[in-house]
Design a protein around this motif. Structure first.
Motif, mmCIF file in Angstrom:
data_model
loop_
_atom_site.group_PDB
_atom_site.id
_atom_site.type_symbol
_atom_site.label_atom_id
_atom_site.label_comp_id
_atom_site.label_asym_id
_atom_site.label_seq_id
_atom_site.Cartn_x
_atom_site.Cartn_y
_atom_site.Cartn_z
ATOM 1 N N ARG A 76 -8.060 18.810 -1.808
ATOM 2 C CA ARG A 76 -8.426 20.276 -1.583
ATOM 3 C C ARG A 76 -7.333 21.197 -1.832
ATOM 4 N NH1 ARG A 76 -6.791 17.207 2.822
ATOM 5 N NH2 ARG A 76 -5.098 18.026 4.121
ATOM 6 N N LEU A 118 -19.251 27.501 -12.224
ATOM 7 C CA LEU A 118 -20.141 27.106 -10.994
ATOM 8 C C LEU A 118 -21.570 28.381 -11.220
ATOM 9 C CD1 LEU A 118 -17.925 26.925 -8.094
ATOM 10 C CD2 LEU A 118 -19.290 25.292 -9.131
ATOM 11 N N ASP A 128 -18.765 13.149 -1.942
ATOM 12 C CA ASP A 128 -18.104 13.980 -2.667
ATOM 13 C C ASP A 128 -17.169 14.620 -1.392
ATOM 14 O OD1 ASP A 128 -19.223 14.316 -5.093
ATOM 15 O OD2 ASP A 128 -20.925 15.623 -4.207
ATOM 16 N N THR A 183 -19.996 21.045 -5.018
ATOM 17 C CA THR A 183 -20.738 22.368 -4.974
ATOM 18 C C THR A 183 -22.139 22.327 -5.849
ATOM 19 O OG1 THR A 183 -18.632 23.543 -4.805
ATOM 20 C CG2 THR A 183 -20.532 25.022 -5.235
ATOM 21 N N ILE A 189 -14.341 19.593 -6.627
ATOM 22 C CA ILE A 189 -15.027 20.574 -5.863
ATOM 23 C C ILE A 189 -16.423 21.334 -6.709
ATOM 24 C CG2 ILE A 189 -14.695 23.066 -5.202
ATOM 25 C CD1 ILE A 189 -11.692 22.326 -4.801
ATOM 26 N N LEU A 191 -13.513 27.082 -12.076
ATOM 27 C CA LEU A 191 -14.678 27.164 -10.960
ATOM 28 C C LEU A 191 -15.474 28.462 -10.864
ATOM 29 C CD1 LEU A 191 -13.232 25.435 -8.021
ATOM 30 C CD2 LEU A 191 -14.618 24.457 -9.652
ATOM 31 N N TRP A 246 -24.528 20.345 -3.645
ATOM 32 C CA TRP A 246 -24.990 21.234 -2.600
ATOM 33 C C TRP A 246 -26.360 22.274 -2.998
ATOM 34 C CZ3 TRP A 246 -25.801 20.466 2.397
ATOM 35 C CH2 TRP A 246 -24.995 19.652 3.033
ATOM 36 N N MET A 247 -25.945 22.679 -4.405
ATOM 37 C CA MET A 247 -26.773 23.712 -5.107
ATOM 38 C C MET A 247 -28.273 23.104 -5.168
ATOM 39 S SD MET A 247 -24.752 25.448 -7.980
ATOM 40 C CE MET A 247 -23.061 26.196 -7.766
#
Length: 250
Positions: free
Chosen positions: A65, A77, A57, A179, A175, A73, A182-183
């Motif tokens: 980016r 998210l 990722d 993200t 993204i 998002l 990582w959650m």
């Protein structure tokens, strides 16, 4: 085949598929978890793959980016976080067999949905559907990603009708899933899956994923994409049925 050889064979094939997906064969990575589950329990297999996905990722996020949609998002998210939490509580509360059955169901539905889309079918949502719809699909994406690293279909159902420019779509997707991955780290840590043995397995498998990523970049221009994807999705449906049968007969 002994259990150890079966595990290593399935794990290597799974990370190669994951690498090919990052190298350009989008969607192929969803076959990784069903194959991994043939050799190891699905929760452990997902935990072994997670750090590899996070490393992959990072490259995508860096490359795109500057191209992403803030509104998508902001809407998705929070839903993804809820879905990941539901997936965690599900995996913590039920047996390995139940997780295996759900993984099989997700794999079967994913494969059938992709085969349908490949033949021109699609669930078409309005491009201006309400934000709560995006939260709902974010939850579905988070749950399927937590259980099977297969959160793309729900995400795409809400995002694709918005017809974002190509780079913005790729950047927003990168993204969102970076993200979400990582959650999932605290969830797998709470499940006790970041053991020394699992992290060593990740380290051993990572080079295969890197090599497969570069191979995907090269091969994606040379392979008949239509036949390749059809084969992958048919295999996904068959593996899904096998995993569900194993769960029912256990």
């Amino acid at each position: 085949m002994s259990p150890e050889y079966l595990y290593y064979s399935c794990a290597i094939i799974a990370v190669i598929l994951s690498g090919l997906a990052k190298g350009g064969f989008a969607g192929v990575g969803a076959l990784a978890m069903p194959i991994m589950a043939l050799g190891v329990d699905p929760v452990r297999g997902a935990a072994i793959l997670l750090p590899i996905l996070i490393l992959q990722d990072a490259v995508s996020v860096w490359a795109f980016r500057h191209s992403w949609d803030r509104h998508i998002l902001t809407v998705m998210l929070p839903g993804m976080a809820i879905g990941v939490a539901i997936g965690y509580f599900f995996a913590a509360a039920v047996s390995e067999i139940a997780v295996l059955g759900v993984l099989g169901a997700i794999s079967t539905l994913f494969g059938l949905q992709r085969l349908w889309v490949e033949r021109g079918g699609a669930i078409v949502l309005p491009s201006n559907s309400a934000d709560w719809v995006g939260v709902f699909f974010g939850m579905a994406s988070g749950f399927t990603s937590q259980i099977a690293h297969a959160g793309s279909p729900p995400f795409q159902m809400w995002v694709l009708p918005k017809r974002l420019p190509r780079d913005m779509l790729v950047g927003t997707t990168a993204i969102a899933f970076a993200t979400m991955n990582w959650m999932k780290v605290p969830a797998y840590a709470a499940l006790g899956q970041f053991t020394r043995a699992n992290l060593l397995a990740t380290a051993m498998l990572a080079p295969f994923a890197v090599m497969a990523t570069f191979a995907g970049v090269t091969l994606v221009r040379r392979v008949d994409a239509a036949r390749f994807y059809t084969l992958i999705y048919v295999l996904m449906v068959l593996l899904g049925f096998k995993l569900m049968a194993d769960a029912l007969l256990a």
